[in-house]
Each structure stands twice: as structure tokens, then as C-alpha cells.
Enzyme design. Structure first.
Site, PDB file in Angstrom:
ATOM      1  N   LYS A  12       0.834  -1.199   0.000  1.00 23.21           N
ATOM      2  CA  LYS A  12       0.000   0.000   0.000  1.00 23.21           C
ATOM      3  C   LYS A  12       0.878   1.262   0.000  1.00 23.21           C
ATOM      4  CE  LYS A  12      -3.807  -2.238   2.547  1.00 23.21           C
ATOM      5  NZ  LYS A  12      -4.649  -2.172   3.758  1.00 23.21           N
ATOM      6  N   TYR A  52     -12.229  -2.657  -3.207  1.00 24.66           N
ATOM      7  CA  TYR A  52     -12.735  -2.662  -1.827  1.00 24.66           C
ATOM      8  C   TYR A  52     -14.265  -2.668  -1.758  1.00 24.66           C
ATOM      9  CZ  TYR A  52      -8.092  -1.979   0.270  1.00 24.66           C
ATOM     10  OH  TYR A  52      -6.793  -2.139   0.700  1.00 24.66           O
ATOM     11  N   ASN A 115      -1.690  -0.163   7.342  1.00 22.41           N
ATOM     12  CA  ASN A 115      -1.113  -1.479   7.676  1.00 22.41           C
ATOM     13  C   ASN A 115      -0.304  -2.095   6.537  1.00 22.41           C
ATOM     14  OD1 ASN A 115      -3.247  -2.184   6.081  1.00 22.41           O
ATOM     15  ND2 ASN A 115      -4.375  -3.314   7.646  1.00 22.41           N
ATOM     16  N   HIS A 118      -1.858  -5.358   1.442  1.00 23.34           N
ATOM     17  CA  HIS A 118      -3.128  -6.061   1.251  1.00 23.34           C
ATOM     18  C   HIS A 118      -2.808  -7.455   0.724  1.00 23.34           C
ATOM     19  CE1 HIS A 118      -7.143  -7.148  -0.195  1.00 23.34           C
ATOM     20  NE2 HIS A 118      -6.482  -7.691  -1.210  1.00 23.34           N
ATOM     21  N   GLU A 129      -9.110 -10.370  -7.570  1.00 22.69           N
ATOM     22  CA  GLU A 129      -8.150  -9.281  -7.427  1.00 22.69           C
ATOM     23  C   GLU A 129      -7.035  -9.363  -8.465  1.00 22.69           C
ATOM     24  OE1 GLU A 129      -9.144  -8.908  -2.654  1.00 22.69           O
ATOM     25  OE2 GLU A 129      -7.230  -9.756  -3.266  1.00 22.69           O
TER      26      GLU A 129
HETATM   27  P1  IDP Z   1      -7.431  -7.142   5.665  1.00 19.50           P
HETATM   28  O1  IDP Z   1      -6.626  -6.107   4.906  1.00 19.50           O
HETATM   29  O2  IDP Z   1      -6.616  -7.723   6.803  1.00 19.50           O
HETATM   30  O3  IDP Z   1      -8.035  -8.207   4.781  1.00 19.50           O
HETATM   31  P2  IDP Z   1     -10.116  -6.028   5.882  1.00 19.50           P
HETATM   32  O4  IDP Z   1     -11.041  -6.280   7.030  1.00 19.50           O
HETATM   33  O5  IDP Z   1     -10.420  -6.691   4.587  1.00 19.50           O
HETATM   34  O6  IDP Z   1      -8.635  -6.376   6.385  1.00 19.50           O
HETATM   35  O7  IDP Z   1     -10.066  -4.452   5.675  1.00 19.50           O
HETATM   36  C1  IDP Z   1      -9.449  -3.899   4.526  1.00 19.50           C
HETATM   37  C2  IDP Z   1      -8.590  -2.744   4.946  1.00 19.50           C
HETATM   38  O8  IDP Z   1      -9.419  -1.697   5.450  1.00 19.50           O
HETATM   39  C3  IDP Z   1      -7.619  -3.037   6.095  1.00 19.50           C
HETATM   40  O9  IDP Z   1      -6.401  -3.630   5.659  1.00 19.50           O
HETATM   41  C4  IDP Z   1      -7.391  -1.663   6.676  1.00 19.50           C
HETATM   42  O10 IDP Z   1      -6.440  -0.932   5.907  1.00 19.50           O
HETATM   43  C5  IDP Z   1      -8.767  -1.015   6.497  1.00 19.50           C
HETATM   44  N1  IDP Z   1      -9.556  -1.135   7.724  1.00 19.50           N
HETATM   45  C6  IDP Z   1     -10.238  -2.212   8.154  1.00 19.50           C
HETATM   46  N2  IDP Z   1     -10.866  -1.959   9.329  1.00 19.50           N
HETATM   47  C7  IDP Z   1     -10.554  -0.683   9.633  1.00 19.50           C
HETATM   48  C8  IDP Z   1     -10.891   0.176  10.739  1.00 19.50           C
HETATM   49  O11 IDP Z   1     -11.593  -0.196  11.672  1.00 19.50           O
HETATM   50  N3  IDP Z   1     -10.370   1.434  10.690  1.00 19.50           N
HETATM   51  C9  IDP Z   1      -9.585   1.893   9.678  1.00 19.50           C
HETATM   52  N4  IDP Z   1      -9.255   1.120   8.630  1.00 19.50           N
HETATM   53  C10 IDP Z   1      -9.720  -0.143   8.609  1.00 19.50           C
HETATM   54 MG    MG Z   2      -9.508  -8.063   3.331  1.00 19.24          MG
END
Ligand code: IDP
Ligand code: MG
Length: 152
Positions: A12, A52, A115, A118, A129
Site C-alpha cells: 500500500k 474494496y 497497515n 493487502h 483481485e
Molecule cells: P485485511 O486487509 O486484513 O483483509 P479487511 O477487514 O479486509 O482487512 O479491511 C481492509 C482494509 O481496510 C484493512 O487492511 C485496513 O487498511 C482497512 N480497515 C479495516 N478496518 C478498519 C478500521 O476499523 N479502521 C480503519 N481502517 C480499517
Molecule cells: Mg480483506
């Protein structure tokens, strides 16, 4: 049972801006996964929304789209036995505060909203994807000398 799979991994904008591209790729390579496609690209708002789509309507959705389009990403396809689950394990939990040390997020990130990577979470999302980010001609097939003893 082992199954040869392909998964989508994206560094990212925060991972690119912090200079973590080599670190992240190195973890995948040294684990024994095979890189079969890679490009640096800007993610358009349209591509971000399609990628997304499952999160549309959630409170972090708009911020997520804003963030993923804010600087270039590195889009990649990695291949290996159980590559989808294996890559999720190497990436770590969504919230870096809860990701185990030794994982990418556990070692390199602090906030859920930043984080660094992805990774596809299922065979269906991997297929979707990969197709979203790559034309078929952009993915490669090749042998690695160590492939047989790594997976047998
Ligand atoms: P993942 O990336 O571990 O699969 P997902 O639940 O699919 O997690 O969420 C996609 C992305 O959305 C996350 O990697 C993160 O960057 C963002 N995200 C998810 N939950 C939150 C939140 O509660 N606050 C802010 N960003 C979030
Ligand atoms: Mg995800």
C-alpha cells in the site's frame, strides 16, 4: 494436501513511501514463494472502489479509498503451495497492534488504517483481485531450480 495457488499481494502507499518494498518482497522470496507478476501503479478511484467493494458502507470506507489512491502501490502476484493462506499468515492480523511479531504488520506497522499491505483472503478474492489488477499477459510462468524439494 498441497495445492499450487496464486495470490494477490499489494504494498500500500504507506509501505512504498516508507521504503519497505524490498523488506516485504524479501520476506515472500525467502519463505519460498514465487513472484509471477509485479508493477508499480497509481490506483484510480474506480479501481479502488472495485477492489474494496465488500467494504462499501463501512465507516472506514471513504478514508480507505482516499488512502489507497494517495500514492503509488506495488501490485504483485505470488505463487506457491497454499499461497493464499500462507501469505495471509506472513502478513499478520488486520490491526497491527494485534499482529504477531515476525509478521509484516507485526514488525512494520502500527495503525489499522496504515497497515502497509493487502493480501487476498480466499481463492475467490485472489482470482477476482488478480484479474482486477493484471492482464493475463502480465503474469509469468517459470521454473525455480529448488521448486521440487521445497514443495515435495
Ligand atoms: P485485511 O486487509 O486484513 O483483509 P479487511 O477487514 O479486509 O482487512 O479491511 C481492509 C482494509 O481496510 C484493512 O487492511 C485496513 O487498511 C482497512 N480497515 C479495516 N478496518 C478498519 C478500521 O476499523 N479502521 C480503519 N481502517 C480499517
Ligand atoms: Mg480483506
Amino acid at each position: 494436501m498441497q495445492t499450487r495457488e496464486r495470490t494477490f499481494l499489494m504494498i500500500k502507499p504507506d509501505g512504498v513511501q516508507r521504503g519497505l518494498i524490498g523488506n516485504i518482497i524479501s520476506r515472500m522470496e525467502t519463505k519460498g514463494l514465487k513472484l509471477v507478476a509485479m508493477k508499480m501503479m497509481a490506483v484510480s478511484k474506480d479501481l479502488a472502489a472495485r477492489h474494496y467493494a465488500e467494504h462499501e458502507g463501512k465507516k472506514f470506507y471513504n478514508g480507505l479509498l482516499e488512502f489507497i489512491t494517495s500514492a503509488p502501490v506495488i501490485a504483485m502476484v505470488w505463487e506457491g503451495d497454499n499461497a493464499i493462506e500462507l501469505t495471509r499468515t506472513l502478513v499478520g492480523a488486520t490491526d497491527p497492534g494485534k499482529s504477531a511479531p515476525g509478521t509484516m504488520r507485526g514488525d512494520l506497522a502500527v495503525f489499522t488504517g496504515k497497515n502497509i499491505v493487502h493480501a487476498s483472503d480466499s481463492p475467490e478474492s485472489a482470482r477476482r483481485e488478480i484479474d482486477l489488477f493484471f492482464d493475463q499477459a502480465e503474469t509469468c510462468s517459470y521454473e525455480q531450480p529448488h521448486e521440487e524439494w521445497l514443495y515435495d
